[in-house]
Design a protein around this motif. Structure first.
Motif, PDB file in Angstrom:
ATOM      1  N   UNK A  47       0.841  -1.079  -0.143  1.00 18.23           N
ATOM      2  CA  UNK A  47      -0.001  -0.104  -0.216  1.00 18.23           C
ATOM      3  C   UNK A  47       0.847   1.163  -0.098  1.00 18.23           C
ATOM      4  N   UNK A  48       1.852   1.344   0.754  1.00 20.87           N
ATOM      5  CA  UNK A  48       2.697   2.375   1.182  1.00 20.87           C
ATOM      6  C   UNK A  48       3.485   2.702  -0.475  1.00 20.87           C
ATOM      7  N   UNK A  49       3.925   1.453  -0.974  1.00 21.12           N
ATOM      8  CA  UNK A  49       4.673   1.629  -2.188  1.00 21.12           C
ATOM      9  C   UNK A  49       3.941   2.152  -3.512  1.00 21.12           C
ATOM     10  N   UNK A  50       2.899   1.483  -3.262  1.00 19.80           N
ATOM     11  CA  UNK A  50       1.883   1.640  -4.621  1.00 19.80           C
ATOM     12  C   UNK A  50       1.237   3.230  -4.208  1.00 19.80           C
ATOM     13  N   UNK A  51       1.274   3.764  -2.996  1.00 25.25           N
ATOM     14  CA  UNK A  51       0.793   5.404  -3.000  1.00 25.25           C
ATOM     15  C   UNK A  51       2.217   6.192  -3.423  1.00 25.25           C
ATOM     16  N   UNK A  52       3.455   5.634  -3.146  1.00 22.84           N
ATOM     17  CA  UNK A  52       4.488   6.550  -3.642  1.00 22.84           C
ATOM     18  C   UNK A  52       4.623   6.547  -5.000  1.00 22.84           C
ATOM     19  N   UNK A  53       4.169   5.250  -5.754  1.00 21.19           N
ATOM     20  CA  UNK A  53       4.357   5.258  -7.082  1.00 21.19           C
ATOM     21  C   UNK A  53       3.270   6.055  -7.788  1.00 21.19           C
ATOM     22  N   UNK A  54       1.987   6.171  -7.227  1.00 14.10           N
ATOM     23  CA  UNK A  54       0.963   6.856  -7.607  1.00 14.10           C
ATOM     24  C   UNK A  54       1.151   8.209  -7.742  1.00 14.10           C
ATOM     25  N   UNK A  55       1.900   8.851  -6.739  1.00 11.32           N
ATOM     26  CA  UNK A  55       2.400  10.251  -6.414  1.00 11.32           C
ATOM     27  C   UNK A  55       3.275  10.602  -7.583  1.00 11.32           C
ATOM     28  N   UNK A  56       4.126   9.773  -8.131  1.00 13.77           N
ATOM     29  CA  UNK A  56       5.223   9.950  -8.920  1.00 13.77           C
ATOM     30  C   UNK A  56       4.422   9.628 -10.524  1.00 13.77           C
ATOM     31  N   UNK A  57       3.324   8.969 -10.428  1.00 12.23           N
ATOM     32  CA  UNK A  57       2.631   8.649 -11.823  1.00 12.23           C
ATOM     33  C   UNK A  57       2.087  10.096 -11.947  1.00 12.23           C
ATOM     34  N   UNK A  58       1.510  10.764 -11.111  1.00 13.59           N
ATOM     35  CA  UNK A  58       0.906  11.886 -11.326  1.00 13.59           C
ATOM     36  C   UNK A  58       1.808  13.254 -11.936  1.00 13.59           C
TER      37      UNK A  58
END
Length: 90
Positions: free
Chosen positions: A62-73
């Motif tokens: 969950x934390x890893x995915x959240x970080x990747x999502x922020x970068x994806x933006x």
């Protein structure tokens, strides 16, 4: 962000990265997280085997995915590589 986490998770050939994809807003992006980041921020023991590395990833998903999502933006579909600096800011 409403994203889907693909079950497709693997280790790089050299074992230094965990490779995965995230999908959001009709876009799928290849991502990776360094083994060093897993050791420093997700309790992966140094020298852990492949199975333990993938478990550390799954436990912190969950934390890893959240970080990747922020970068994806901020990216335009380019691959996302997460490292220790990404999680030191949290």
């Amino acid at each position: 962000m409403d994203s889907t986490f693909a079950a497709d998770v693997s280790l790089s050939a050299d074992g230094k990265l965990v490779l995965f994809f995230i999908s959001a807003h009709n876009q799928s992006v290849q991502c990776s997280i360094s083994r060093e980041a897993l050791e420093q921020h997700f309790w992966l023991p140094a020298g852990a085997n492949d199975a333990r590395t993938l478990k550390a990833f799954a436990d912190g998903r969950q934390r890893i995915t959240a970080a990747a999502e922020r970068r994806m933006l901020k990216s335009s579909g380019a691959p996302i590589a997460l490292n220790t600096a990404e999680f030191a800011r949290q």
